[in-house]
Scaffold this motif. Structure first.
Motif, PDB file in Angstrom:
ATOM      1  N   THR A 278       0.830  -1.207   0.000  1.00 27.04           N
ATOM      2  CA  THR A 278       0.000   0.000   0.000  1.00 27.04           C
ATOM      3  C   THR A 278       0.862   1.254   0.000  1.00 27.04           C
ATOM      4  O   THR A 278       0.639   2.190  -0.778  1.00 27.04           O
ATOM      5  CB  THR A 278      -0.921   0.009   1.231  1.00 27.04           C
ATOM      6  N   TYR A 279       1.877   1.270   0.883  1.00 27.95           N
ATOM      7  CA  TYR A 279       2.785   2.416   0.954  1.00 27.95           C
ATOM      8  C   TYR A 279       3.559   2.570  -0.348  1.00 27.95           C
ATOM      9  O   TYR A 279       3.716   3.681  -0.867  1.00 27.95           O
ATOM     10  CB  TYR A 279       3.754   2.234   2.119  1.00 27.95           C
ATOM     11  N   TYR A 280       4.048   1.442  -0.880  1.00 27.57           N
ATOM     12  CA  TYR A 280       4.870   1.488  -2.090  1.00 27.57           C
ATOM     13  C   TYR A 280       4.085   2.029  -3.279  1.00 27.57           C
ATOM     14  O   TYR A 280       4.595   2.855  -4.045  1.00 27.57           O
ATOM     15  CB  TYR A 280       5.399   0.090  -2.406  1.00 27.57           C
ATOM     16  N   MET A 281       2.837   1.586  -3.468  1.00 26.08           N
ATOM     17  CA  MET A 281       2.047   2.042  -4.598  1.00 26.08           C
ATOM     18  C   MET A 281       1.681   3.516  -4.468  1.00 26.08           C
ATOM     19  O   MET A 281       1.613   4.237  -5.468  1.00 26.08           O
ATOM     20  CB  MET A 281       0.780   1.190  -4.734  1.00 26.08           C
ATOM     21  N   THR A 282       1.473   3.980  -3.244  1.00 21.61           N
ATOM     22  CA  THR A 282       1.220   5.410  -3.037  1.00 21.61           C
ATOM     23  C   THR A 282       2.449   6.229  -3.406  1.00 21.61           C
ATOM     24  O   THR A 282       2.364   7.271  -4.071  1.00 21.61           O
ATOM     25  CB  THR A 282       0.838   5.681  -1.565  1.00 21.61           C
ATOM     26  N   TRP A 283       3.616   5.722  -2.978  1.00 23.95           N
ATOM     27  CA  TRP A 283       4.873   6.412  -3.309  1.00 23.95           C
ATOM     28  C   TRP A 283       5.127   6.382  -4.809  1.00 23.95           C
ATOM     29  O   TRP A 283       5.541   7.388  -5.396  1.00 23.95           O
ATOM     30  CB  TRP A 283       6.019   5.721  -2.564  1.00 23.95           C
ATOM     31  N   LEU A 284       4.868   5.247  -5.448  1.00 17.82           N
ATOM     32  CA  LEU A 284       5.074   5.116  -6.884  1.00 17.82           C
ATOM     33  C   LEU A 284       4.195   6.086  -7.651  1.00 17.82           C
ATOM     34  O   LEU A 284       4.614   6.692  -8.641  1.00 17.82           O
ATOM     35  CB  LEU A 284       4.777   3.678  -7.323  1.00 17.82           C
ATOM     36  N   ASP A 285       2.977   6.270  -7.174  1.00 19.01           N
ATOM     37  CA  ASP A 285       2.064   7.202  -7.823  1.00 19.01           C
ATOM     38  C   ASP A 285       2.583   8.632  -7.716  1.00 19.01           C
ATOM     39  O   ASP A 285       2.503   9.408  -8.675  1.00 19.01           O
ATOM     40  CB  ASP A 285       0.682   7.090  -7.168  1.00 19.01           C
ATOM     41  N   ARG A 286       3.148   8.990  -6.551  1.00 18.93           N
ATOM     42  CA  ARG A 286       3.697  10.337  -6.384  1.00 18.93           C
ATOM     43  C   ARG A 286       4.896  10.564  -7.275  1.00 18.93           C
ATOM     44  O   ARG A 286       5.067  11.644  -7.868  1.00 18.93           O
ATOM     45  CB  ARG A 286       4.078  10.559  -4.919  1.00 18.93           C
ATOM     46  N   VAL A 287       5.761   9.556  -7.399  1.00 21.80           N
ATOM     47  CA  VAL A 287       6.928   9.678  -8.273  1.00 21.80           C
ATOM     48  C   VAL A 287       6.485   9.851  -9.720  1.00 21.80           C
ATOM     49  O   VAL A 287       7.038  10.659 -10.468  1.00 21.80           O
ATOM     50  CB  VAL A 287       7.842   8.433  -8.135  1.00 21.80           C
ATOM     51  N   SER A 288       5.456   9.106 -10.122  1.00 26.83           N
ATOM     52  CA  SER A 288       4.947   9.197 -11.489  1.00 26.83           C
ATOM     53  C   SER A 288       4.417  10.592 -11.775  1.00 26.83           C
ATOM     54  O   SER A 288       4.670  11.161 -12.840  1.00 26.83           O
ATOM     55  CB  SER A 288       3.849   8.158 -11.703  1.00 26.83           C
ATOM     56  N   VAL A 289       3.676  11.153 -10.815  1.00 25.25           N
ATOM     57  CA  VAL A 289       3.139  12.509 -10.983  1.00 25.25           C
ATOM     58  C   VAL A 289       4.283  13.520 -11.092  1.00 25.25           C
ATOM     59  O   VAL A 289       4.241  14.453 -11.911  1.00 25.25           O
ATOM     60  CB  VAL A 289       2.211  12.868  -9.805  1.00 25.25           C
ATOM     61  N   THR A 290       5.329  13.336 -10.277  1.00 24.38           N
ATOM     62  CA  THR A 290       6.480  14.235 -10.322  1.00 24.38           C
ATOM     63  C   THR A 290       7.177  14.167 -11.673  1.00 24.38           C
ATOM     64  O   THR A 290       7.527  15.199 -12.261  1.00 24.38           O
ATOM     65  CB  THR A 290       7.485  13.881  -9.210  1.00 24.38           C
ATOM     66  N   LEU A 291       7.386  12.940 -12.177  1.00 25.56           N
ATOM     67  CA  LEU A 291       8.038  12.768 -13.477  1.00 25.56           C
ATOM     68  C   LEU A 291       7.234  13.431 -14.587  1.00 25.56           C
ATOM     69  O   LEU A 291       7.791  14.118 -15.449  1.00 25.56           O
ATOM     70  CB  LEU A 291       8.220  11.277 -13.775  1.00 25.56           C
ATOM     71  N   MET A 292       5.917  13.245 -14.561  1.00 27.23           N
ATOM     72  CA  MET A 292       5.077  13.842 -15.588  1.00 27.23           C
ATOM     73  C   MET A 292       5.042  15.363 -15.468  1.00 27.23           C
ATOM     74  O   MET A 292       4.974  16.076 -16.467  1.00 27.23           O
ATOM     75  CB  MET A 292       3.671  13.258 -15.515  1.00 27.23           C
ATOM     76  N   GLY A 293       5.096  15.866 -14.220  1.00 31.62           N
ATOM     77  CA  GLY A 293       5.126  17.311 -14.030  1.00 31.62           C
ATOM     78  C   GLY A 293       6.397  17.933 -14.575  1.00 31.62           C
ATOM     79  O   GLY A 293       6.370  18.969 -15.241  1.00 31.62           O
ATOM     80  N   ILE A 294       7.545  17.282 -14.301  1.00 34.22           N
ATOM     81  CA  ILE A 294       8.821  17.764 -14.827  1.00 34.22           C
ATOM     82  C   ILE A 294       8.817  17.725 -16.342  1.00 34.22           C
ATOM     83  O   ILE A 294       9.237  18.676 -17.020  1.00 34.22           O
ATOM     84  CB  ILE A 294       9.988  16.912 -14.271  1.00 34.22           C
ATOM     85  N   ALA A 295       8.333  16.614 -16.909  1.00 32.61           N
ATOM     86  CA  ALA A 295       8.300  16.469 -18.361  1.00 32.61           C
ATOM     87  C   ALA A 295       7.402  17.531 -18.998  1.00 32.61           C
ATOM     88  O   ALA A 295       7.756  18.133 -20.020  1.00 32.61           O
ATOM     89  CB  ALA A 295       7.806  15.070 -18.730  1.00 32.61           C
ATOM     90  N   SER A 296       6.244  17.799 -18.386  1.00 31.29           N
ATOM     91  CA  SER A 296       5.308  18.784 -18.940  1.00 31.29           C
ATOM     92  C   SER A 296       5.879  20.195 -18.876  1.00 31.29           C
ATOM     93  O   SER A 296       5.797  20.958 -19.844  1.00 31.29           O
ATOM     94  CB  SER A 296       3.979  18.725 -18.182  1.00 31.29           C
TER      95      SER A 296
END
Length: 234
Positions: A185-203
């Motif tokens: 549960t913790y890992y998937m929440t963290w993974l989702d935050r990292v994904s959002v960060t990566l997409m934000g940087i890319a955008s």
């Protein structure tokens, strides 16, 4: 057609931001890769991190070339800048796609299947166990899917599972109070935050790169037209 000073110095400022941004991307992504355990980076996320390292290095290089091209009004450097920005834009788009894919249910299932091969956790190498215990302490969790059962037996459950924050979900195991929430549960929440960060940087950098390509094209055309006018005057 005279060269617009406004466009020239806007392009210089954009490229200066590219150069500084490239330093930031390169530094952060290199730090993440070196400290994979601390950032809980799995093999599934490594391609995106490696791509960010490459993009950061290229951003620095093309940012420097762009500054020189704008100040010197060099059509050659401006052409290289445009092509470089286009390539980096496509790479950043790939980072965004990787980030979006990692948030899907199919990607999460891949992570689950990968982690199932690591059970029981007590039979894994010591460095892996230490890294995972850091995750347990940080995420207030124990085990990966089945809680403390993932460690194999009660004696193998490490102190990192001991409940130290009683506002969390805890349970009793042989006179020990441990975290009841699996780290999945913790890992998937963290993974989702990292994904959002990566997409934000890319955008964010994608928008800057589009503007950089527009200004470099305008300045390139002005220099070309200016050169034609110079020869036609004779």
């Amino acid at each position: 057609m005279a060269v617009s000073k406004l466009v020239k110095y806007l392009l210089f400022n954009f490229n200066l931001w590219f150069f500084v941004g490239g330093i930031g991307i390169l530094s952060f992504s290199t730090l993440v890769k070196i400290n994979k355990a601390a950032f809980q980076i799995t093999d599934e996320l490594l391609p995106a991190v490696n791509l960010l390292i490459f993009v950061g290095a290229m951003t620095m290089a093309f940012g420097f070339l762009g500054c020189c091209g704008a100040l010197q009004e060099s059509r050659c450097l401006l052409a290289i800048l445009f092509k470089g920005l286009l390539v980096m834009f496509l790479m950043l788009l790939s980072v965004g796609v990787l980030g979006a894919i990692s948030r899907t249910a199919s990607a999460q299932e891949i992570v689950k299947e990968h982690m199932k091969d690591l059970l029981p956790l007590s039979e894994q190498p010591q460095d892996f166990q230490v890294s995972f215990q850091i995750v347990e302490g940080t995420g207030f969790c124990c085990g990966f899917f089945g809680g403390h059962h993932d460690w194999g037996n009660a004696k193998a459950v490490p102190p990192s599972c001991n409940c130290r924050d009683f506002t969390r979900n805890c349970t009793v195991m042989e006179e020990r109070i441990i975290y009841a929430t699996p780290c999945m549960t913790y890992y998937m929440t963290w993974l989702d935050r990292v994904s959002v960060t990566l997409m934000g940087i890319a955008s964010g950098f994608g928008i800057l790169m589009i503007l950089g390509m527009i200004f470099s094209s305008i300045l390139f055309c002005q220099l070309r037209d200016g050169k034609k006018s110079f020869f036609l005057s004779f």
